[in-house]
Design a protein around this motif. Structure first.
Motif, PDB file in Angstrom:
ATOM      1  N   LEU A  10       7.915   6.958   7.683  1.00 34.93           N
ATOM      2  CA  LEU A  10       7.994   8.332   7.194  1.00 34.93           C
ATOM      3  C   LEU A  10       7.220   9.227   8.156  1.00 34.93           C
ATOM      4  O   LEU A  10       6.017   9.415   8.009  1.00 34.93           O
ATOM      5  CB  LEU A  10       7.425   8.426   5.779  1.00 34.93           C
ATOM      6  CG  LEU A  10       8.102   7.528   4.739  1.00 34.93           C
ATOM      7  CD1 LEU A  10       7.395   7.636   3.398  1.00 34.93           C
ATOM      8  CD2 LEU A  10       9.581   7.889   4.593  1.00 34.93           C
ATOM      9  N   TYR A  13       4.472  12.224   7.494  1.00 32.58           N
ATOM     10  CA  TYR A  13       3.154  12.009   6.882  1.00 32.58           C
ATOM     11  C   TYR A  13       2.247  11.289   7.874  1.00 32.58           C
ATOM     12  O   TYR A  13       2.679  10.370   8.570  1.00 32.58           O
ATOM     13  CB  TYR A  13       3.284  11.167   5.604  1.00 32.58           C
ATOM     14  CG  TYR A  13       4.178  11.802   4.576  1.00 32.58           C
ATOM     15  CD1 TYR A  13       3.676  12.713   3.654  1.00 32.58           C
ATOM     16  CD2 TYR A  13       5.541  11.508   4.549  1.00 32.58           C
ATOM     17  CE1 TYR A  13       4.507  13.313   2.723  1.00 32.58           C
ATOM     18  CE2 TYR A  13       6.381  12.098   3.614  1.00 32.58           C
ATOM     19  CZ  TYR A  13       5.857  13.002   2.706  1.00 32.58           C
ATOM     20  OH  TYR A  13       6.677  13.593   1.781  1.00 32.58           O
ATOM     21  N   ALA A  24       2.661   5.631   7.544  1.00 30.35           N
ATOM     22  CA  ALA A  24       3.347   5.929   6.289  1.00 30.35           C
ATOM     23  C   ALA A  24       4.711   5.239   6.289  1.00 30.35           C
ATOM     24  O   ALA A  24       5.478   5.354   7.243  1.00 30.35           O
ATOM     25  CB  ALA A  24       3.514   7.437   6.125  1.00 30.35           C
ATOM     26  N   GLU A  26       8.119   3.681   3.538  1.00 26.29           N
ATOM     27  CA  GLU A  26       8.745   3.632   2.224  1.00 26.29           C
ATOM     28  C   GLU A  26       8.930   2.172   1.846  1.00 26.29           C
ATOM     29  O   GLU A  26       9.478   1.381   2.607  1.00 26.29           O
ATOM     30  CB  GLU A  26      10.093   4.337   2.247  1.00 26.29           C
ATOM     31  CG  GLU A  26      10.787   4.374   0.891  1.00 26.29           C
ATOM     32  CD  GLU A  26      12.113   5.099   0.945  1.00 26.29           C
ATOM     33  OE1 GLU A  26      13.146   4.468   0.650  1.00 26.29           O
ATOM     34  OE2 GLU A  26      12.113   6.294   1.318  1.00 26.29           O
ATOM     35  N   GLU A  30       9.145   3.907  -2.783  1.00 24.23           N
ATOM     36  CA  GLU A  30       7.915   4.685  -2.959  1.00 24.23           C
ATOM     37  C   GLU A  30       7.148   4.758  -1.649  1.00 24.23           C
ATOM     38  O   GLU A  30       7.334   3.925  -0.746  1.00 24.23           O
ATOM     39  CB  GLU A  30       7.048   4.064  -4.057  1.00 24.23           C
ATOM     40  CG  GLU A  30       7.720   4.097  -5.419  1.00 24.23           C
ATOM     41  CD  GLU A  30       6.835   3.530  -6.511  1.00 24.23           C
ATOM     42  OE1 GLU A  30       6.448   4.291  -7.422  1.00 24.23           O
ATOM     43  OE2 GLU A  30       6.527   2.331  -6.450  1.00 24.23           O
ATOM     44  N   ARG A  31       6.282   5.757  -1.539  1.00 28.20           N
ATOM     45  CA  ARG A  31       5.538   5.986  -0.304  1.00 28.20           C
ATOM     46  C   ARG A  31       4.226   5.219  -0.319  1.00 28.20           C
ATOM     47  O   ARG A  31       3.470   5.280  -1.280  1.00 28.20           O
ATOM     48  CB  ARG A  31       5.275   7.480  -0.117  1.00 28.20           C
ATOM     49  CG  ARG A  31       4.693   7.831   1.250  1.00 28.20           C
ATOM     50  CD  ARG A  31       4.799   9.316   1.532  1.00 28.20           C
ATOM     51  NE  ARG A  31       3.875  10.116   0.777  1.00 28.20           N
ATOM     52  CZ  ARG A  31       4.218  11.161   0.027  1.00 28.20           C
ATOM     53  NH1 ARG A  31       5.478  11.518  -0.070  1.00 28.20           N
ATOM     54  NH2 ARG A  31       3.310  11.871  -0.621  1.00 28.20           N
ATOM     55  N   TYR A  32       3.992   4.506   0.769  1.00 27.99           N
ATOM     56  CA  TYR A  32       2.761   3.740   0.939  1.00 27.99           C
ATOM     57  C   TYR A  32       2.124   4.084   2.280  1.00 27.99           C
ATOM     58  O   TYR A  32       2.809   4.454   3.235  1.00 27.99           O
ATOM     59  CB  TYR A  32       3.034   2.230   0.901  1.00 27.99           C
ATOM     60  CG  TYR A  32       3.207   1.655  -0.479  1.00 27.99           C
ATOM     61  CD1 TYR A  32       2.174   0.971  -1.116  1.00 27.99           C
ATOM     62  CD2 TYR A  32       4.414   1.798  -1.162  1.00 27.99           C
ATOM     63  CE1 TYR A  32       2.328   0.433  -2.385  1.00 27.99           C
ATOM     64  CE2 TYR A  32       4.588   1.265  -2.433  1.00 27.99           C
ATOM     65  CZ  TYR A  32       3.533   0.587  -3.038  1.00 27.99           C
ATOM     66  OH  TYR A  32       3.697   0.066  -4.295  1.00 27.99           O
ATOM     67  N   LYS A  91      -0.574   2.546  -2.119  1.00 26.27           N
ATOM     68  CA  LYS A  91       0.396   3.474  -2.692  1.00 26.27           C
ATOM     69  C   LYS A  91      -0.146   4.899  -2.613  1.00 26.27           C
ATOM     70  O   LYS A  91      -1.280   5.166  -3.017  1.00 26.27           O
ATOM     71  CB  LYS A  91       0.706   3.103  -4.138  1.00 26.27           C
ATOM     72  CG  LYS A  91       1.867   3.868  -4.739  1.00 26.27           C
ATOM     73  CD  LYS A  91       2.199   3.320  -6.122  1.00 26.27           C
ATOM     74  CE  LYS A  91       3.374   4.060  -6.735  1.00 26.27           C
ATOM     75  NZ  LYS A  91       3.700   3.521  -8.088  1.00 26.27           N
ATOM     76  N   ASP A  92       0.655   5.803  -2.084  1.00 25.85           N
ATOM     77  CA  ASP A  92       0.206   7.180  -1.887  1.00 25.85           C
ATOM     78  C   ASP A  92       0.206   7.905  -3.226  1.00 25.85           C
ATOM     79  O   ASP A  92       1.265   8.172  -3.805  1.00 25.85           O
ATOM     80  CB  ASP A  92       1.139   7.884  -0.891  1.00 25.85           C
ATOM     81  CG  ASP A  92       0.597   9.232  -0.435  1.00 25.85           C
ATOM     82  OD1 ASP A  92      -0.194   9.834  -1.182  1.00 25.85           O
ATOM     83  OD2 ASP A  92       0.977   9.676   0.662  1.00 25.85           O
ATOM     84  N   TRP A  95       2.281  11.248  -4.043  1.00 30.32           N
ATOM     85  CA  TRP A  95       3.752  11.194  -3.956  1.00 30.32           C
ATOM     86  C   TRP A  95       4.442  12.193  -4.896  1.00 30.32           C
ATOM     87  O   TRP A  95       5.547  12.653  -4.633  1.00 30.32           O
ATOM     88  CB  TRP A  95       4.241   9.782  -4.290  1.00 30.32           C
ATOM     89  CG  TRP A  95       3.944   9.377  -5.706  1.00 30.32           C
ATOM     90  CD1 TRP A  95       2.817   8.778  -6.170  1.00 30.32           C
ATOM     91  CD2 TRP A  95       4.770   9.583  -6.857  1.00 30.32           C
ATOM     92  NE1 TRP A  95       2.872   8.587  -7.531  1.00 30.32           N
ATOM     93  CE2 TRP A  95       4.063   9.075  -7.983  1.00 30.32           C
ATOM     94  CE3 TRP A  95       6.033  10.129  -7.061  1.00 30.32           C
ATOM     95  CZ2 TRP A  95       4.590   9.106  -9.267  1.00 30.32           C
ATOM     96  CZ3 TRP A  95       6.556  10.166  -8.349  1.00 30.32           C
ATOM     97  CH2 TRP A  95       5.833   9.660  -9.434  1.00 30.32           C
TER      98      TRP A  95
END
Length: 297
Positions: A10, A13, A24, A26, A30-32, A91-92, A95
Motif C-alpha cells: 500500500l 501509507y 504497509a 493488505e 485489512e491494512r497491516y 493491524k493498523d 483503518w
C-alpha cells in the motif's frame, strides 16, 4: 505461519520510527504494518535488536491479556532477495479513518507549558496531562499509569512521547486514547541466545536485568526512572492506584501457556521469556502491590 512476501503493498501509507523498517500491506482485506527486525546497519555498534519483532508480538498480546487495548499483531515471514526474516504484522488501528496523534504532538498544543514535546521529564508529562483539552485528564492519567505499570512488568526502555497517544475519530469528532503500540523495546530485544542462557543460569545476571536495567525512558530530576525504586517508593498516588488495578490482572499461568504457543521460538527462548516475566512480576510488581495492600493510603 503467514508469508507476507506477496501481499499487496500500500504505497499511500508510510510509518516512521527508529527501530527497523516498516511496510504497509493488505492482508485478508485489512491494512497491516509490517515491522522488520532492527539491525546494526546505519546504527551505532550494539544497536541490533534481533528479537524486536517477536517481542512486539509478545508484549502487545500481554497488554491485551491484561485488559489494556493494544494493537493486534501476527508473526510471519517476509523474503527479500532470498533472505527470509521473521516480521511482526501490526493491524493498523487507523483503518476506519481515525487519525493518530502522539503525545508529543499534544504537548506542543499546551501553550503555557515550558516543556518541549519530546521532553520525557515526568513532571512535565503530568503537567501536560492536566492541561491538555483532548481527553478528560482523569481518564488520561489512568491510561498513562496503567501503561507505565505494564511497561515495568515487560521491561520497556523506550516508551517516549512519540509512541503513545490518541485517536481522533472524524465521524464523531471525538478523541480516545489509542491502543498501545510500539512495544518492540520490551523484553530485552538485544538479548541473543548466549545472553538468554546466561540470564537463565546465573541469578545475578537475572537480578541485574530486573533491579538495575532496563530503566524507563521517563525521567525524574533528569535521571531515567528505575522501575523497582519508583514503584517501591510509592510516592505517586495515581501510580499506586495503577499498581493495585493492574497486578491482579497478570496471570502468569495463562501467560506461560500462551508463550508455549508463540511461533518461531525454540525451547530456550520460551524458557527465557517465561522466567523473565515471572521474575519481574515476583520481584518488582508484587512487592509494590503487597506494600500498598498492607498499608493503603
Amino acid at each position: 505461519m503467514p508469508d507476507f512476501t506477496n501481499c499487496k503493498r500500500l504505497p499511500g501509507y508510510a510509518y516512521n520510527g527508529a527501530n527497523g523498517k516498516k511496510l504497509a500491506i493488505e492482508y485478508h482485506g485489512e491494512r497491516y504494518v509490517l515491522k522488520f527486525p532492527a539491525s546494526d546497519l546505519g546504527n551505532p555498534p550494539g544497536c541490533s535488536q534481533p528479537n524486536s519483532c517477536i517481542n512486539e508480538h509478545i508484549a502487545s498480546t500481554i497488554f491485551n491479556m491484561a485488559g489494556i487495548s493494544a494493537q493486534e499483531t501476527l508473526l510471519g515471514t517476509y523474503t527479500v532477495e532470498g533472505n527470509t526474516e521473521i516480521v511482526c504484522a501490526c493491524k493498523d488501528f487507523t483503518w476506519n479513518g481515525s487519525r493518530l496523534f502522539d503525545f508529543c504532538s499534544i504537548r506542543n498544543t499546551v501553550l503555557d507549558s515550558p516543556h518541549s514535546g519530546t521532553d520525557t521529564e515526568l513532571e512535565g508529562i503530568l503537567d501536560t496531562i492536566r492541561k491538555q483539552q483532548y481527553v478528560a485528564p482523569e481518564e488520561l492519567l489512568r491510561y498513562f499509569w496503567d501503561i507505565f505499570v505494564m511497561d515495568a512488568f515487560l521491561g520497556n526502555f523506550d516508551r517516549h512521547n512519540g509512541n503513545w497517544g490518541f485517536l481522533y475519530h472524524d465521524d464523531t469528532q471525538s478523541i480516545t486514547p489509542a491502543p498501545v503500540y510500539d512495544c518492540g523495546s520490551c523484553l530485552l530485544p538485544q538479548a541473543d541466545e548466549q545472553v538468554m542462557r546466561m540470564v537463565l543460569e546465573n541469578p545475578e545476571e537475572l537480578d541485574a536485568r530486573v533491579y538495575r536495567f532496563p530503566t524507563s525512558s521517563i525521567k525524574q530530576a533528569g535521571r531515567k526512572i528505575n522501575y523497582y525504586d519508583f514503584l517501591m517508593a510509592a510516592a505517586n498516588p495515581d501510580c499506586n492506584a495503577a499498581v493495585i488495578r493492574m497486578v491482579p490482572r497478570l496471570h502468569m499461568d495463562a501467560i506461560r501457556a500462551w508463550i508455549n504457543g508463540v511461533p518461531f521460538l525454540n525451547e530456550l527462548q520460551r524458557r527465557f521469556y517465561q522466567k523473565y516475566l515471572a521474575t519481574r512480576l515476583e520481584k518488582i510488581l508484587m512487592p509494590a502491590y503487597l506494600q500498598l495492600a498492607e498499608h493503603p493510603s
